[in-house]
Design a protein around this motif. Sequence first.
Motif: not given
Length: 184
Positions: A104-109
């Motif tokens: 799974m891929f996540f993008i976070s700030i």
Amino acid sequence: VNKYFVELFWESAHDLDVHAVMMSKGSHNNDTQNIVSTYNPTLVLLENKTINHVPGGKKPFCNTSESVIHMGDAQSGIQVNEQQPDETVAINIANIPNIRDQIMFFISIHPPSSAKFDQVKNAKMIVRAEDGTKCFQANITSDFNAYDIAQLGSFKKNSTTGEWQFDPSSMGLNGDFNSIVAAT
């Protein structure tokens, strides 16, 4: 296809990060080697001089099987075209342990809850095959504007054929990446 590249682009002083979480039957089994993230200090630093994409100053790092390689942490969006992503995660299908069936891929700030994606200019994620073919693109700024974390698709292993395929199912989330991973 033996390799894929998950590319993150943005034009902003905000710090975005791409993370990959390897799963087995819906769980990462609380093994830190399954979480390839700039937040994970237990990962292996690569000494390979041919891998040099380190705009944020960090060296490339990977899990122990070298099936998921993060090419380095960018702390601001400094690239402005599709030829030079700010952050890249390489997936080497041949090296993925047989027990794993999803990434799974996540993008976070970063830092958490400091902004929403609508405050980040031109944020997007592109998944490419090793020949450069674009398999998926998410326009994070517009598609996930009310969120500070986006789960953007996953590679899934077909249990019958053993082939890996990209599933574009995605969702926006708010909060801290570590708490979201703890809930998976």
